[in-house]
Design a protein around this motif. Structure first.
Motif, PDB file in Angstrom:
ATOM      1  N   UNK A  50       0.932  -1.136   0.127  1.00 30.70           N
ATOM      2  CA  UNK A  50      -0.024   0.099   0.151  1.00 30.70           C
ATOM      3  C   UNK A  50       0.891   1.329  -0.140  1.00 30.70           C
ATOM      4  N   UNK A  51       0.490   2.312  -0.616  1.00 39.09           N
ATOM      5  CA  UNK A  51       1.559   3.556  -0.681  1.00 39.09           C
ATOM      6  C   UNK A  51       1.510   4.051   0.807  1.00 39.09           C
ATOM      7  N   UNK A  52       0.514   3.863   1.700  1.00 31.15           N
ATOM      8  CA  UNK A  52       0.480   4.236   3.213  1.00 31.15           C
ATOM      9  C   UNK A  52       0.574   5.856   3.425  1.00 31.15           C
ATOM     10  N   UNK A  53       1.398   6.570   2.567  1.00 30.26           N
ATOM     11  CA  UNK A  53       1.388   7.899   2.906  1.00 30.26           C
ATOM     12  C   UNK A  53       1.828   8.547   1.322  1.00 30.26           C
ATOM     13  N   UNK A  54       0.934   9.513   0.999  1.00 28.74           N
ATOM     14  CA  UNK A  54       1.086  10.262  -0.374  1.00 28.74           C
ATOM     15  C   UNK A  54       1.469  11.710  -0.158  1.00 28.74           C
ATOM     16  N   UNK A  55       2.142  12.449  -1.012  1.00 29.58           N
ATOM     17  CA  UNK A  55       2.494  13.651  -1.035  1.00 29.58           C
ATOM     18  C   UNK A  55       1.365  14.523  -1.428  1.00 29.58           C
ATOM     19  N   UNK A  56       1.108  15.461  -0.558  1.00 28.82           N
ATOM     20  CA  UNK A  56      -0.145  16.453  -0.977  1.00 28.82           C
ATOM     21  C   UNK A  56       0.577  17.942  -0.492  1.00 28.82           C
ATOM     22  N   UNK A  57      -0.236  18.940  -1.059  1.00 31.03           N
ATOM     23  CA  UNK A  57       0.160  20.197  -0.437  1.00 31.03           C
ATOM     24  C   UNK A  57       0.327  20.466   0.941  1.00 31.03           C
ATOM     25  N   UNK A  58      -0.544  19.509   1.618  1.00 36.50           N
ATOM     26  CA  UNK A  58      -0.353  19.699   3.292  1.00 36.50           C
ATOM     27  C   UNK A  58       0.334  18.818   3.881  1.00 36.50           C
ATOM     28  N   UNK A  59       1.368  18.181   3.087  1.00 36.52           N
ATOM     29  CA  UNK A  59       2.266  17.222   3.561  1.00 36.52           C
ATOM     30  C   UNK A  59       2.008  15.691   3.091  1.00 36.52           C
ATOM     31  N   UNK A  60       2.498  14.689   3.919  1.00 32.92           N
ATOM     32  CA  UNK A  60       2.419  13.169   3.685  1.00 32.92           C
ATOM     33  C   UNK A  60       1.049  12.588   4.244  1.00 32.92           C
ATOM     34  N   UNK A  61      -0.061  12.650   3.682  1.00 29.80           N
ATOM     35  CA  UNK A  61      -1.364  12.311   3.989  1.00 29.80           C
ATOM     36  C   UNK A  61      -1.283  10.824   4.075  1.00 29.80           C
ATOM     37  N   UNK A  62      -1.698  10.130   5.080  1.00 29.22           N
ATOM     38  CA  UNK A  62      -1.771   8.706   5.267  1.00 29.22           C
ATOM     39  C   UNK A  62      -3.102   8.322   4.565  1.00 29.22           C
ATOM     40  N   UNK A  63      -2.797   7.036   3.743  1.00 28.94           N
ATOM     41  CA  UNK A  63      -3.846   6.400   3.130  1.00 28.94           C
ATOM     42  C   UNK A  63      -4.929   5.780   4.036  1.00 28.94           C
ATOM     43  N   UNK A  64      -5.960   5.055   3.647  1.00 29.45           N
ATOM     44  CA  UNK A  64      -7.061   4.727   4.331  1.00 29.45           C
ATOM     45  C   UNK A  64      -6.245   3.384   5.252  1.00 29.45           C
ATOM     46  N   UNK A  65      -5.488   2.534   4.516  1.00 31.72           N
ATOM     47  CA  UNK A  65      -4.965   1.489   5.229  1.00 31.72           C
ATOM     48  C   UNK A  65      -3.884   2.067   6.274  1.00 31.72           C
ATOM     49  N   UNK A  66      -3.235   3.263   5.916  1.00 30.88           N
ATOM     50  CA  UNK A  66      -2.322   3.785   7.124  1.00 30.88           C
ATOM     51  C   UNK A  66      -3.194   4.259   8.281  1.00 30.88           C
ATOM     52  N   UNK A  67      -4.309   4.822   8.224  1.00 27.50           N
ATOM     53  CA  UNK A  67      -5.200   5.125   9.368  1.00 27.50           C
ATOM     54  C   UNK A  67      -5.671   4.019  10.033  1.00 27.50           C
ATOM     55  N   UNK A  68      -5.732   2.847   9.163  1.00 28.81           N
ATOM     56  CA  UNK A  68      -6.228   1.511   9.933  1.00 28.81           C
ATOM     57  C   UNK A  68      -5.002   0.940  10.839  1.00 28.81           C
ATOM     58  N   UNK A  69      -3.847   1.052  10.125  1.00 28.87           N
ATOM     59  CA  UNK A  69      -2.709   0.529  10.981  1.00 28.87           C
ATOM     60  C   UNK A  69      -2.229   1.406  12.071  1.00 28.87           C
ATOM     61  N   UNK A  70      -2.302   2.660  11.914  1.00 32.73           N
ATOM     62  CA  UNK A  70      -1.793   3.665  12.951  1.00 32.73           C
ATOM     63  C   UNK A  70      -1.861   3.228  14.421  1.00 32.73           C
TER      64      UNK A  70
END
Length: 299
Positions: A50-70
């Motif tokens: 899973x990408x886990x974190x994706x670059x956005x103007x606001x920074x590295x945003x967690x994916x849904x899978x990352x939110x589940x794992x955190x």
């Protein structure tokens, strides 16, 4: 995902990225260079597919899978931290009974100071002093029915923990103003006076008698007993003398005895404090063992 290939440090990287949402700040948080952080993120993506974190103007945003794992990752890291952290132990809250094998002489000299310290620091701990049965003592330390043993031991198994308890030597005690002892105790006078001998055997022969035999001498044993505890009082109120470990000297002086060096050489010996490694690795065990050694040092 294969747990056998998971690096625990990757979970620290995940947690730092989740909290900081920035690769550089996350690296600073856990002390890893940005290039290493980028490499770790790639490995995390491979591990979790899973990408886990994706670059956005606001920074590295967690994916849904990352939110589940955190929360799961944070729980794992917390459990590991607790597992590795020193165990917290409050002696004042301890409520335990501890069995200690020790000679009566050790109990006489150690227990007063030890019990005072326990009353101040750990009033819920109860000590159960029992006689030393050398044929069984090592097995009982292994099975936990004994927690500590104090004494002179031969052939101690290598897996047991040993610490020096005291260095002992023999001295002679006699009543104050003994009618036959003037300024010093000579060898001939020592052999002529009646002795009280502490022995567990019926042969009335101790280490001292073997040393005297080497000198062509023999002493007169008038009485034997199986404990050290009554000896000082008996000597203080009779014309008997006794050869005892120097740790009994202060007890003997309080009872009304004088203490004399032996008029011949006898080797010193060592007393040890022995426990299982398991007991000492427990905070309670370490507390009691260290307190015993400190009290003995102060005795």
């Amino acid at each position: 995902m294969n747990i056998n290939t998971l690096d625990l440090n990757l979970l620290k990287v995940f947690d730092a990225l989740y909290l900081e949402r920035n690769v550089s700040r996350a690296g600073e948080r856990i002390g890893i260079a940005q290039s290493s952080m980028s490499n770790a993120l790639n490995r995390l993506r491979d591990q979790f597919d899973d990408p886990l974190f994706q670059r956005t103007p606001k920074g590295m945003e967690p994916t849904a899978r990352a939110e589940e794992l955190a929360p799961q990752v944070q729980l794992v890291l917390m459990n590991v931290s607790q597992m590795l952290a020193p165990q917290q132990f409050d002696p004042a809250q301890a409520d335990e009974r501890i069995s200690i094998a020790a000679p009566d002489l050790v109990v006489m000299t150690l227990a007063p100071e030890l019990m005072q310290q326990l009353a101040r620091q750990a009033p819920g701990i109860q000590l159960n002093f029992v006689p030393v049965e050398k044929q069984q003592v090592f097995n009982r330390l292994d099975d936990g029915s004994l927690k500590l043993a104090i004494g002179t031991f031969a052939n101690v198994p290598a897996h047991l923990r040993r610490k020096s308890f005291s260095q002992e030597q023999f001295v002679c005690i006699a009543r104050n103003h003994h009618k036959d002892i003037k300024q010093r105790l000579t060898l001939n006078l020592y052999c002529r006076l009646p002795h009280i001998l502490m022995t567990l055997n019926a042969d009335q022969v101790g280490v001292i008698d073997a040393e005297l035999k080497k000198l062509g001498k023999q002493r007169h044993i008038a009485m034997t007993c199986a404990q050290f505890s009554p000896i000082a009082e008996i000597v203080a109120n009779s014309n008997l003398i006794a050869t005892v470990p120097n740790s009994l000297a202060s007890v003997a002086e309080r009872a009304g005895c004088c203490v004399y060096p032996l008029p011949f050489e006898v080797e010193r010996w060592e007393m040890e404090l022995i426990s299982s490694q398991k007991f000492y690795s427990d905070p309670l065990g370490k507390f009691i063992a260290d307190l015993i050694l400190q009290c003995q040092k102060n005795a």
